[in-house]
Scaffold this motif. Structure first.
Motif, short mmCIF file in Angstrom:
data_model
loop_
_atom_site.label_atom_id
_atom_site.label_comp_id
_atom_site.label_asym_id
_atom_site.label_seq_id
_atom_site.Cartn_x
_atom_site.Cartn_y
_atom_site.Cartn_z
N ALA A 140 3.62 3.49 -8.00
CA ALA A 140 2.22 3.08 -8.09
C ALA A 140 2.07 1.87 -9.00
O ALA A 140 1.38 0.91 -8.67
N ALA A 141 2.75 1.92 -10.14
CA ALA A 141 2.64 0.81 -11.09
C ALA A 141 3.19 -0.47 -10.47
O ALA A 141 2.62 -1.55 -10.63
N GLN A 164 -8.08 -4.79 -6.51
CA GLN A 164 -7.04 -4.06 -7.22
C GLN A 164 -7.59 -3.39 -8.49
O GLN A 164 -7.24 -2.26 -8.81
N LEU A 165 -8.48 -4.11 -9.15
CA LEU A 165 -9.04 -3.61 -10.40
C LEU A 165 -9.77 -2.28 -10.18
O LEU A 165 -9.68 -1.37 -11.00
N VAL A 215 2.24 -7.19 -7.12
CA VAL A 215 1.54 -7.97 -6.10
C VAL A 215 0.07 -8.02 -6.49
O VAL A 215 -0.42 -7.19 -7.23
N ARG A 216 -0.61 -9.05 -5.99
CA ARG A 216 -2.03 -9.20 -6.34
C ARG A 216 -2.89 -9.18 -5.09
O ARG A 216 -2.55 -9.82 -4.10
N SER A 218 0.79 -1.24 0.00
CA SER A 218 0.00 0.00 0.00
C SER A 218 0.82 1.29 0.00
O SER A 218 0.39 2.26 -0.62
N PRO A 219 2.00 1.34 0.68
CA PRO A 219 2.74 2.59 0.57
C PRO A 219 3.10 2.91 -0.88
O PRO A 219 3.19 4.08 -1.24
N TYR A 220 3.30 1.89 -1.68
CA TYR A 220 3.72 2.10 -3.06
C TYR A 220 2.61 2.70 -3.91
O TYR A 220 2.80 3.72 -4.57
N TRP A 221 1.42 2.07 -3.88
CA TRP A 221 0.34 2.63 -4.71
C TRP A 221 -0.50 3.63 -3.94
O TRP A 221 -1.14 4.48 -4.52
#
Lengths: 321, 310
Positions: free
Chosen positions: B106-107, B118-119, B113-114, A39-42
């Motif tokens: 973000a990408a 997410q969609l 990871v899944r 979560s920190p990433y996105w």
């Protein structure tokens, strides 16, 4: 090893603590899940983008229901649809909506057609392909503002504008391209096609090159003409590329405000080329009619959503989302 | 028999002729289109190099000859633009760097990871690409001018820093705005690249017990260097060329913090009309950085465009 120990000891405990353990393991499991750990990433980019895009849209919607204008503060005490009613009754709104539609459809279809034609031309194993492709795509590197200046000069109404040089060579009178309301929208579309058809070409070229060449060979062996092969076999397979390019081109068309503002250097674009984007900025930022501008912007947003919702569904069905 | 041989001979001849004609026709069309795409640019460059007398009296696409040649237009335009050019770079470079980094993160978070749902997040990002900026302009102007006037707050701080002027603080809201609205498209560009990477790459690292941070820093960042180049060039061009945000947040082309796109439509304009020699010179000087980037990295630029529509 230590974590294993603790779970084992707590598992032997009784009653309420067992429930607590369950809750703890669940929490631990949750904190270790890919959702939380990634979560920190996105999350950070999503928060920034989300506030800007969705917060902005929400606030814009709220303002569009008020009568916020001038230097006062927006008052949210009485909300109504007054601004939307005003827009639909306004002749310049309807004209802008119509011209917006013509620009959207005309620009997108011409750019797609020309882009496809150029891509087929270049896909033929010709020499200096890379250089030619670079030159065809060059206008895309320019800003709307620069393109507007170049075409302002090309369309210059005197006899020394480039297009009027051509016109007078053939013995006609010089034409006021941008000043004539019957020609101005076509002139704007033509300039935008000049800037963006190279984009459609690149997308189609990538699509063409990803197709297996054996189909083409097979058609050739069967004696199909080149034109027939393209129309029947090759072009139908470019559906994915066409949809993608069409959506992006339509969004360029919706964003043509920059071009239209820059071509005259003021809020009012050339005669007959007013679109929703220019009307919105003029109403809000020139006249201070914030609520009215926000209402026009909401309708422009609905128009874009009408374009992209089918696109997103299409992408999802293709499995490329 | 002889009949048929002569027939074949004729056919072959006609085919060869047909092929040659076709090739010639093919190249002719290609060259005509080269003319179509280059003519406005050539006309603009030639005009930029002419005296106003020559602009009025020679054909617009003809090179300036003898007395008609001048560098005064370029000199004048450079004087008008150099200031705004600095503003544009001070805005576009930091905005692009932050943008590219956040988008890559973000990408990574959304492809490597899944998890369920997410969609939904992804669709929210994608819609962010397509939102017309008009739909957020009024809130944006209100936010940066009335609710959170960060430019005014930072101004005293900015006037202390060497090489930067106090008015440059007005670029901060522009930078933040560009970053926020640039994230979705850059995220999409990175995402399509990360999706093309083999799954085993990350899976193996995961089995070895590498943390997500480690996977990003040690595997993904080094491997996505080429994509960083693509996205950087694409996004720098977008931000440097952007007009609407600068127009609505800076408001006046006369402000000292105005970026270059805001100034061009005013250069060479007077009550007697537009001096096209000066205007074209300004347009070319302003376009020069992106043209250079484009010519040097045409392939990366095209790749960015291809993935944008995919």
């Amino acid at each position: 090893m230590t974590t294993h120990d603790t779970t084992e000891t707590t598992e032997t405990a009784t009653g309420p603590s067992e429930e607590r353990v369950d809750w703890q393991t669940k929490l631990r499991y949750f904190l270790n899940s890919d959702f939380v750990r990634s979560s920190p990433y996105w999350g950070i980019p999503f928060l920034l983008m989300g506030i800007a895009v969705y917060g902005g849209i929400g606030y814009n919607l709220a303002i569009s229901f008020t009568d916020y204008a001038g230097i006062a503060r927006p008052s949210f005490s009485s909300l109504d649809l007054e601004m939307y009613r005003r827009a639909l009754a306004d002749g310049s709104f309807r004209a802008a909506a119509f011209q917006n539609f013509v620009l959207l459809v005309g620009f997108t279809s011409i750019s797609l057609g020309l882009g496809l034609f150029l891509a087929v031309l270049l896909d033929y194993g010709i020499r200096y392909k890379e250089t030619i492709q670079t030159i065809y795509l060059l206008p895309m590197a320019l800003s709307f503002v620069v393109t507007a200046q170049l075409w302002l000069w090309m369309y210059s109404p005197g006899s020394n504008g480039m297009l009027n040089v051509l016109v007078t060579t053939f013995g006609f009178e010089p034409i006021d391209w941008l000043g004539n309301p019957k020609l101005s929208l076509a002139a704007v579309i033509f300039a935008l096609v000049w800037q963006f058809s190279g984009y459609a070409m690149v997308v189609f070229l990538a699509g063409l090159q990803s197709l297996p060449s054996d189909q083409f060979e097979a058609a050739k062996v069967d004696g199909a003409s080149t034109t027939k092969t393209y129309v029947r076999i090759i072009i139908p397979q470019l559906k994915q590329a066409s949809v993608g390019a069409a959506v992006v081109l339509m969004l360029f068309a919706l964003k043509a405000f920059d071009f239209l503002y820059a071509i005259t250097g003021n809020y009012r674009p050339p005669n007959g080329t007013d679109i929703l984007a220019t009307l919105m900025v003029r109403e809000a930022f020139q006249y201070g009619q914030w609520a009215y501008g926000a209402a026009i912007a909401t309708m422009l947003l609905l128009l874009s959503l009408a374009v992209i919702a089918p696109y997103l569904i299409f992408q999802h069905r293709q499995g490329s989302l | 028999m002889s009949q048929s041989t002569s027939d074949t001979a004729l056919d072959v001849a006609s085919v060869v002729e047909d092929v040659n004609l076709r090739r010639i026709g093919h190249y002719t069309i290609i060259i005509l289109f080269l003319g179509f795409f280059l003519l406005p640019l050539i006309t603009g460059i030639m005009t930029a190099l002419k005296t106003s007398n020559a602009v009025a009296n020679t054909l617009p696409f003809m090179p300036p000859l003898g007395d008609g040649f001048t560098l005064a237009n370029l000199e004048y335009a450079f004087g008008r633009l150099s200031h705004a050019f600095v503003n544009s770079l001070l805005m576009a470079i930091p905005a692009t760097i932050i943008n590219v980094l956040l988008a890559s993160m973000a990408a990574f978070g959304l492809t490597m990871v899944r998890w369920r749902g997410q969609l939904g997040i992804l669709v929210l990002f994608l819609i962010g690409i397509f939102v017309p900026y008009q739909a957020v302009l009024v809130p944006l102007a209100r936010f940066w001018n009335n609710i959170f006037p960060i430019a005014d707050m930072l101004e005293p701080l900015f006037s202390i820093v060497p090489l930067i002027q106090g008015y440059h603080s007005a670029l901060v809201p522009l930078i933040v705005t560009h970053v926020a609205y640039g994230i979705p498209i850059c995220m999409l560009l990175f995402r399509s690249y990360y999706q093309s990477l083999p799954n085993s790459l990350v899976e193996a690292a995961k089995i070895d017990g590498a943390s997500i941070t480690k996977i990003y820093r040690r595997i993904i960042l080094p491997i996505s260097k080429p994509m960083f180049g693509v996205v950087f060039i694409y996004q720098f061009t977008q931000i440097y060329n952007e007009f609407l945000f600068s127009f609505t947040l800076v408001t006046s082309a006369n402000s000292s913090e105005a970026p270059i796109t805001l100034i061009i439509p005013t250069v060479g304009a007077s009550t007697s009309g537009i001096d096209f020699g000066i205007r074209m010179a300004a347009a070319f000087l302003a376009a020069l950085p992106t043209i250079i980037l484009y010519v040097a990295f045409a392939e990366q630029f095209a790749k960015g465009l291809e993935t944008e529509s995919a």
